[in-house]
Design an enzyme around this catalytic site. Structure first.
Site, PDB file in Angstrom:
ATOM      1  N   MET A 168       6.818   1.180 -19.317  1.00  0.00           N
ATOM      2  CA  MET A 168       7.858   0.270 -19.957  1.00  0.00           C
ATOM      3  C   MET A 168       8.930   1.295 -20.490  1.00  0.00           C
ATOM      4  O   MET A 168       8.627   2.112 -21.315  1.00  0.00           O
ATOM      5  CB  MET A 168       7.565  -0.757 -20.625  1.00  0.00           C
ATOM      6  CG  MET A 168       6.613  -1.684 -19.922  1.00  0.00           C
ATOM      7  SD  MET A 168       5.928  -2.854 -20.899  1.00  0.00           S
ATOM      8  CE  MET A 168       4.791  -3.729 -19.851  1.00  0.00           C
ATOM      9  N   GLY A 213       6.876  -7.300 -18.662  1.00  0.00           N
ATOM     10  CA  GLY A 213       7.036  -6.893 -20.367  1.00  0.00           C
ATOM     11  C   GLY A 213       5.915  -7.145 -21.138  1.00  0.00           C
ATOM     12  O   GLY A 213       5.485  -6.172 -21.938  1.00  0.00           O
ATOM     13  N   PHE A 214       5.043  -7.919 -20.637  1.00  0.00           N
ATOM     14  CA  PHE A 214       4.111  -8.498 -21.699  1.00  0.00           C
ATOM     15  C   PHE A 214       2.911  -8.765 -20.693  1.00  0.00           C
ATOM     16  O   PHE A 214       2.982  -9.375 -19.884  1.00  0.00           O
ATOM     17  CB  PHE A 214       4.296  -9.339 -22.807  1.00  0.00           C
ATOM     18  CG  PHE A 214       5.751  -9.123 -23.536  1.00  0.00           C
ATOM     19  CD1 PHE A 214       5.443  -8.284 -24.633  1.00  0.00           C
ATOM     20  CD2 PHE A 214       6.718  -9.489 -22.901  1.00  0.00           C
ATOM     21  CE1 PHE A 214       6.760  -8.032 -25.277  1.00  0.00           C
ATOM     22  CE2 PHE A 214       8.156  -9.129 -23.618  1.00  0.00           C
ATOM     23  CZ  PHE A 214       7.715  -8.202 -24.963  1.00  0.00           C
ATOM     24  N   MET A 266       6.340 -10.297  -8.820  1.00  0.00           N
ATOM     25  CA  MET A 266       5.914 -10.662 -10.399  1.00  0.00           C
ATOM     26  C   MET A 266       5.610 -11.951 -10.370  1.00  0.00           C
ATOM     27  O   MET A 266       6.758 -12.704 -10.001  1.00  0.00           O
ATOM     28  CB  MET A 266       6.974 -10.124 -11.267  1.00  0.00           C
ATOM     29  CG  MET A 266       7.194  -8.544 -11.183  1.00  0.00           C
ATOM     30  SD  MET A 266       5.538  -7.769 -11.816  1.00  0.00           S
ATOM     31  CE  MET A 266       5.225  -8.603 -13.331  1.00  0.00           C
ATOM     32  N   GLY A 274      -0.731 -11.250 -20.637  1.00  0.00           N
ATOM     33  CA  GLY A 274      -1.355 -12.318 -21.224  1.00  0.00           C
ATOM     34  C   GLY A 274      -0.116 -13.559 -20.859  1.00  0.00           C
ATOM     35  O   GLY A 274      -0.235 -14.590 -21.943  1.00  0.00           O
ATOM     36  N   HIS A 285      -4.131  -0.156 -12.363  1.00  0.00           N
ATOM     37  CA  HIS A 285      -2.761  -0.625 -12.687  1.00  0.00           C
ATOM     38  C   HIS A 285      -2.163   0.066 -13.662  1.00  0.00           C
ATOM     39  O   HIS A 285      -2.604  -0.278 -14.889  1.00  0.00           O
ATOM     40  CB  HIS A 285      -2.608  -2.049 -12.441  1.00  0.00           C
ATOM     41  CG  HIS A 285      -1.017  -2.559 -12.361  1.00  0.00           C
ATOM     42  ND1 HIS A 285      -0.244  -2.441 -11.221  1.00  0.00           N
ATOM     43  CD2 HIS A 285      -0.228  -2.984 -13.338  1.00  0.00           C
ATOM     44  CE1 HIS A 285       0.674  -2.939 -11.338  1.00  0.00           C
ATOM     45  NE2 HIS A 285       0.847  -3.243 -12.677  1.00  0.00           N
ATOM     46  N   ASP A 301       1.300  -9.917  -9.604  1.00  0.00           N
ATOM     47  CA  ASP A 301       1.098  -9.235 -10.852  1.00  0.00           C
ATOM     48  C   ASP A 301       1.553 -10.209 -11.954  1.00  0.00           C
ATOM     49  O   ASP A 301       2.799 -10.719 -12.061  1.00  0.00           O
ATOM     50  CB  ASP A 301       1.918  -7.790 -10.977  1.00  0.00           C
ATOM     51  CG  ASP A 301       1.561  -7.124 -12.359  1.00  0.00           C
ATOM     52  OD1 ASP A 301       0.748  -7.509 -13.315  1.00  0.00           O
ATOM     53  OD2 ASP A 301       2.438  -6.135 -12.821  1.00  0.00           O
TER      54      ASP A 301
END
Ligand code: DX5
Ligand code: ZN
Length: 216
Positions: free
Chosen positions: A37, A142-143, A137, A145, A33, A175
């Protein structure tokens, strides 16, 4: 059915990226994957095509490319040139989604549509029969963790129903914040593909973490 595992290299060690790609090659991961961005659609910038060219050369598994950018259709040729199998574009980034999906197919890739946490599954009604996959999502993109958003479980169930009712063959990928605990519940709700970054790359043994996710 066992879920397909798609490790997100956003959580890899970029100073030693080749090691992490080779780890994925030797694991039970189904895909790789790749999160692109632009700092506009999402509040972060990851990596671009000059870096990914080398990732693509080393990776032995199909590339699952997730574009978190505005106007993703502009980069269909670049994604194709990487040899990507799947190109994921955001519903929220494509006012002419149907056209973009056709363009991805014409380029010889499998089109997938991604929805943000606040986008309802119902918005996919008129595109569900044209896509290879829907990426749900389970964090705001964007991040890596981040904490899993619980409501995603209901969305996966609802999407599974929509796929059944419409006779679509779309896969369901999830995701964000996926680990053994959330992954097991997602698979039970109908997910086919699990993306995981932190849960794999922060584990003491990433190959074992992939094995555990695959065999939930
Ligand atoms: C988030 C990305 C994800 C991210 C997942 O915007 O799309 O693919 O890498 O990372 P984890 O699994 O750590 O939440
Ligand atoms: Zn992603």
């Amino acid at each position: 059915m066992k879920p397909i595992i798609s490790p997100s290299i956003l959580s890899a060690n970029f100073a030693y990226l080749a090691n992490d790609i080779e780890m994925i090659n030797g694991s039970e991961a189904g895909w790789v994957h790749i999160d692109i961005m632009d700092g506009v659609f999402v509040p972060n910038i990851s990596f671009g095509f000059p870096v990914l060219k080398y990732v693509a050369k080393l990776a032995e598994k199909p590339l699952d490319v997730h574009l978190m950018i505005v106007q993703p259709e502009k980069f269909i040729p670049e994604v194709k040139a990487l040899g990507a199998r799947i190109m994921n574009v955001h519903y929220e980034a494509c006012p002419h989604l149907h056209r973009v999906v056709q363009q991805i197919r014409e380029a010889g890739m499998l089109p997938a549509v991604t929805i943000n946490p606040a986008t309802p599954v119902a918005m996919l009604r008129d595109i569900i029969n044209d896509v290879y996959m829907v990426l749900v999502m389970s964090v705001n993109p964007g991040f890596g963790g981040q904490k899993f958003i619980e409501h995603t479980i209901d969305k996966v169930r609802e999407l599974r129903e929509l796929i059944t009712v419409t006779g679509s063959e779309a896969l369901i990928e999830v995701d964000g914040g996926v680990n053994l605990e959330t992954g097991a519940r997602l698979v039970a709700a109908g997910a086919d593909v699990l993306v995981a970054g932190n849960a794999i790359f922060s584990a003491p043994d990433p190959v074992e973490a992939i094995h555990a996710l695959r065999n939930l």
